[in-house]
Design a protein around this motif. Structure first.
Motif, PDB file in Angstrom:
ATOM      1  N   ARG A 157       0.991  -1.245   0.121  1.00 45.13           N
ATOM      2  CA  ARG A 157       0.118   0.172   0.203  1.00 45.13           C
ATOM      3  C   ARG A 157       0.810   1.241  -0.047  1.00 45.13           C
ATOM      4  O   ARG A 157       1.602   1.665   0.978  1.00 45.13           O
ATOM      5  CB  ARG A 157      -0.841  -0.236   1.308  1.00 45.13           C
ATOM      6  CG  ARG A 157      -1.907   1.366   1.423  1.00 45.13           C
ATOM      7  CD  ARG A 157      -2.721   0.986   2.616  1.00 45.13           C
ATOM      8  NE  ARG A 157      -3.689   2.146   2.617  1.00 45.13           N
ATOM      9  CZ  ARG A 157      -4.597   2.253   3.425  1.00 45.13           C
ATOM     10  NH1 ARG A 157      -5.001   1.081   4.046  1.00 45.13           N
ATOM     11  NH2 ARG A 157      -5.456   3.247   3.358  1.00 45.13           N
ATOM     12  N   GLN A 160      -2.068   7.278  -0.544  1.00 44.52           N
ATOM     13  CA  GLN A 160      -3.268   6.897  -1.080  1.00 44.52           C
ATOM     14  C   GLN A 160      -3.888   8.384  -1.629  1.00 44.52           C
ATOM     15  O   GLN A 160      -3.582   9.442  -1.018  1.00 44.52           O
ATOM     16  CB  GLN A 160      -4.517   6.555  -0.235  1.00 44.52           C
ATOM     17  CG  GLN A 160      -4.042   5.104   0.375  1.00 44.52           C
ATOM     18  CD  GLN A 160      -4.125   4.032  -1.085  1.00 44.52           C
ATOM     19  OE1 GLN A 160      -5.174   3.979  -1.529  1.00 44.52           O
ATOM     20  NE2 GLN A 160      -2.922   3.586  -1.308  1.00 44.52           N
ATOM     21  N   HIS A 166     -12.354   3.936   2.444  1.00 49.97           N
ATOM     22  CA  HIS A 166     -12.582   2.943   3.456  1.00 49.97           C
ATOM     23  C   HIS A 166     -11.841   1.926   2.783  1.00 49.97           C
ATOM     24  O   HIS A 166     -11.346   0.839   3.613  1.00 49.97           O
ATOM     25  CB  HIS A 166     -13.918   2.832   3.554  1.00 49.97           C
ATOM     26  CG  HIS A 166     -14.821   2.228   2.553  1.00 49.97           C
ATOM     27  ND1 HIS A 166     -14.876   1.050   2.096  1.00 49.97           N
ATOM     28  CD2 HIS A 166     -15.543   2.892   1.777  1.00 49.97           C
ATOM     29  CE1 HIS A 166     -15.566   0.811   1.001  1.00 49.97           C
ATOM     30  NE2 HIS A 166     -15.982   2.000   0.744  1.00 49.97           N
ATOM     31  N   ARG A 167     -11.326   1.663   1.594  1.00 48.42           N
ATOM     32  CA  ARG A 167     -10.386   0.662   0.984  1.00 48.42           C
ATOM     33  C   ARG A 167      -9.524   1.253   0.144  1.00 48.42           C
ATOM     34  O   ARG A 167      -9.710   2.617  -0.386  1.00 48.42           O
ATOM     35  CB  ARG A 167     -11.308  -0.378   0.011  1.00 48.42           C
ATOM     36  CG  ARG A 167     -12.229  -1.148   0.972  1.00 48.42           C
ATOM     37  CD  ARG A 167     -13.068  -1.903   0.424  1.00 48.42           C
ATOM     38  NE  ARG A 167     -12.536  -3.051  -0.568  1.00 48.42           N
ATOM     39  CZ  ARG A 167     -13.252  -3.928  -1.544  1.00 48.42           C
ATOM     40  NH1 ARG A 167     -14.417  -3.570  -1.478  1.00 48.42           N
ATOM     41  NH2 ARG A 167     -12.800  -4.625  -2.077  1.00 48.42           N
ATOM     42  N   PRO A 168      -8.212   1.073   0.002  1.00 49.76           N
ATOM     43  CA  PRO A 168      -7.252   1.581  -0.962  1.00 49.76           C
ATOM     44  C   PRO A 168      -7.812   1.374  -2.483  1.00 49.76           C
ATOM     45  O   PRO A 168      -8.169   0.489  -2.803  1.00 49.76           O
ATOM     46  CB  PRO A 168      -6.006   0.442  -0.708  1.00 49.76           C
ATOM     47  CG  PRO A 168      -6.096  -0.002   0.527  1.00 49.76           C
ATOM     48  CD  PRO A 168      -7.514  -0.265   0.865  1.00 49.76           C
ATOM     49  N   THR A 169      -7.537   2.820  -2.927  1.00 54.77           N
ATOM     50  CA  THR A 169      -7.862   2.660  -4.321  1.00 54.77           C
ATOM     51  C   THR A 169      -6.614   2.552  -5.228  1.00 54.77           C
ATOM     52  O   THR A 169      -6.503   2.737  -6.563  1.00 54.77           O
ATOM     53  CB  THR A 169      -8.464   4.220  -4.841  1.00 54.77           C
ATOM     54  OG1 THR A 169      -7.806   5.337  -4.235  1.00 54.77           O
ATOM     55  CG2 THR A 169      -9.738   4.121  -3.947  1.00 54.77           C
ATOM     56  N   GLY A 197     -11.290  -4.678  -5.054  1.00 53.47           N
ATOM     57  CA  GLY A 197     -11.194  -3.193  -5.055  1.00 53.47           C
ATOM     58  C   GLY A 197     -12.292  -2.673  -5.714  1.00 53.47           C
ATOM     59  O   GLY A 197     -12.965  -3.162  -6.338  1.00 53.47           O
ATOM     60  N   SER A 201     -14.867   3.520  -3.398  1.00 49.71           N
ATOM     61  CA  SER A 201     -14.338   3.642  -1.873  1.00 49.71           C
ATOM     62  C   SER A 201     -14.135   4.873  -1.455  1.00 49.71           C
ATOM     63  O   SER A 201     -14.017   4.876  -0.297  1.00 49.71           O
ATOM     64  CB  SER A 201     -13.559   2.355  -1.683  1.00 49.71           C
ATOM     65  OG  SER A 201     -12.284   2.555  -2.251  1.00 49.71           O
ATOM     66  N   ARG A 275     -19.841  -6.735   2.009  1.00 53.28           N
ATOM     67  CA  ARG A 275     -18.702  -6.233   2.901  1.00 53.28           C
ATOM     68  C   ARG A 275     -18.460  -7.217   4.054  1.00 53.28           C
ATOM     69  O   ARG A 275     -19.393  -6.939   4.967  1.00 53.28           O
ATOM     70  CB  ARG A 275     -18.570  -4.712   2.983  1.00 53.28           C
ATOM     71  CG  ARG A 275     -17.361  -4.226   3.621  1.00 53.28           C
ATOM     72  CD  ARG A 275     -17.384  -2.695   3.610  1.00 53.28           C
ATOM     73  NE  ARG A 275     -17.655  -2.119   2.421  1.00 53.28           N
ATOM     74  CZ  ARG A 275     -18.519  -1.110   2.275  1.00 53.28           C
ATOM     75  NH1 ARG A 275     -18.914  -0.627   3.335  1.00 53.28           N
ATOM     76  NH2 ARG A 275     -18.761  -0.735   0.904  1.00 53.28           N
TER      77      ARG A 275
END
Length: 278
Positions: A157, A160, A166-169, A197, A201, A275
Motif C-alpha cells: 500500500r 493514497q 475506506h479501502r485503498p484505491t 477493490g 470506496s 462487505r
C-alpha cells in the motif's frame, strides 16, 4: 493456447490453492470447459475469478499468436465457489488479424456471467503513452496489506490519493507463484486482479455504498508479467440512478501502461451486503 496445470509453479507464499489452480479448467468437450477449484466461501463467487476463467476458456480455442486485447463482461447472477462452473465458448469470428469469442458461465443451469472477448495478432504501428503514470513509492519498502478473496496474490500500500477512502484505491500487487511464460495466463491473472477493490470506496458512505458489480471491461494495451509488481490505480467517476462507475489502470514498475479497465456497480442506500462486517 496451452493448458495450465493445477498448482504448478514455485509457490512463494506457502501452502494452499494458487491463482494457477483458479485457471486449471477441465475440457469436457469442444469449446466446453469446467472449473476444478472448489472451496467454501461465505460470500458469492468472486467476479474476477469467473471473468479470468472465462477469458482463459476463450483463449484455449485460439492459437498462441492471438492474444486478448479487450473483454466486456456482465455479472448476471450470484455464483457459488463450492460448485463447478461450466464455460461454453462460441467462436463468433476468426478473421485475418482478429478473433471474436463469446463465453457464458453456467451454474445449476443458469447463466451467472457472460463475456465478449476479442483477440488479435500484434501488428506494426506507433507505441505511444499519452498520460503519465502515477508517481508512487517502490513496493518492496511499503507495508503489506491483504487482498481478500484472492489466491496467492501479495499487495503493498503506497500513499493514497484519497486518504479518507475506506479501502485503498491504489496499490501494488503481484502473484506469489511463478507464472509460465504464456501471455494468455498473465492476461487472465491481470483480469483476476482487476475486479478486486473499487474506485467508489473514495466516495462518502453517509447515504450509500458500492454494492455488487454489474459489468466489467478490460483493455489490454501491453504485456506485463503478473508475477512481478504491477500498480492498480482506481478513480471514481460518477454515481447516478443507483449505479456507480469508476475507471482504473494497471502499470508496471517502469511506468508502462499495461491495461485499462472500467466497472459499474450498484450504488444504493445502505451498507454493501457483501462487505465483511456488514
Amino acid at each position: 493456447m496451452g493448458s495450465v496445470a493445477a498448482g504448478s509453479g514455485e509457490d512463494r507464499s506457502g501452502a494452499g490453492p494458487s491463482v494457477l489452480d483458479v485457471l486449471a479448467l477441465e475440457e469436457i468437450d469442444r469449446d466446453l470447459y469446467r472449473s476444478t477449484l472448489l472451496f467454501t466461501d461465505p460470500f458469492p463467487l468472486y467476479g474476477g475469478q469467473v471473468a479470468a476463467q472465462a477469458l482463459y476458456a476463450a483463449g484455449r480455442t485460439l492459437g498462441a499468436d492471438r492474444l486478448p486485447h479487450s473483454l466486456h463482461g456482465y455479472f448476471l447472477r450470484s455464483g457459488d465457489a463450492a460448485r463447478p462452473t461450466i464455460f461454453r465458448v462460441d467462436r463468433d469470428r476468426d478473421g485475418g488479424s482478429f478473433s471474436a469469442r463469446r463465453v457464458v458461465a453456467v451454474q445449476g443451469g443458469d447463466v451467472i456471467f457472460s463475456m465478449s472477448a476479442s483477440f488479435s495478432v500484434p501488428g506494426p504501428g506507433p507505441d505511444q503513452q499519452v498520460q503519465e503514470t502515477p508517481t508512487v513509492e517502490a513496493p518492496d519498502a511499503l507495508p503489506r496489506f491483504d487482498l481478500p478473496r484472492l489466491f496467492s496474490m501479495a499487495a503493498r500500500r503506497p500513499e493514497q490519493p484519497f486518504p479518507a477512502a475506506h479501502r485503498p484505491t491504489r496499490f501494488w500487487a503481484r502473484s506469489t507463484v511463478a507464472l509460465p511464460d504464456d501471455p494468455l495466463v498473465h492476461a487472465c491473472v491481470l483480469t483476476y486482479l482487476s475486479d478486486i477493490g473499487t474506485g467508489l470506496s473514495a466516495l462518502p458512505e453517509d447515504e450509500a455504498a458500492p454494492g455488487p458489480s454489474l459489468d466489467h471491461a478490460v483493455w489490454f494495451h501491453r504485456h506485463a508479467r503478473l508475477d512481478d509488481w504491477v500498480l492498480m490505480d482506481m478513480v471514481p467517476r460518477t454515481v447516478s440512478g443507483g449505479r456507480g462507475w469508476y475507471t482504473g489502470s494497471i502499470t508496471t514498475p517502469s511506468g508502462v501502461l499495461a491495461a485499462s479497465f472500467a466497472q459499474e456497480t450498484l450504488f444504493r442506500p445502505g451498507r454493501n451486503p457483501f462487505r465483511p462486517g456488514s
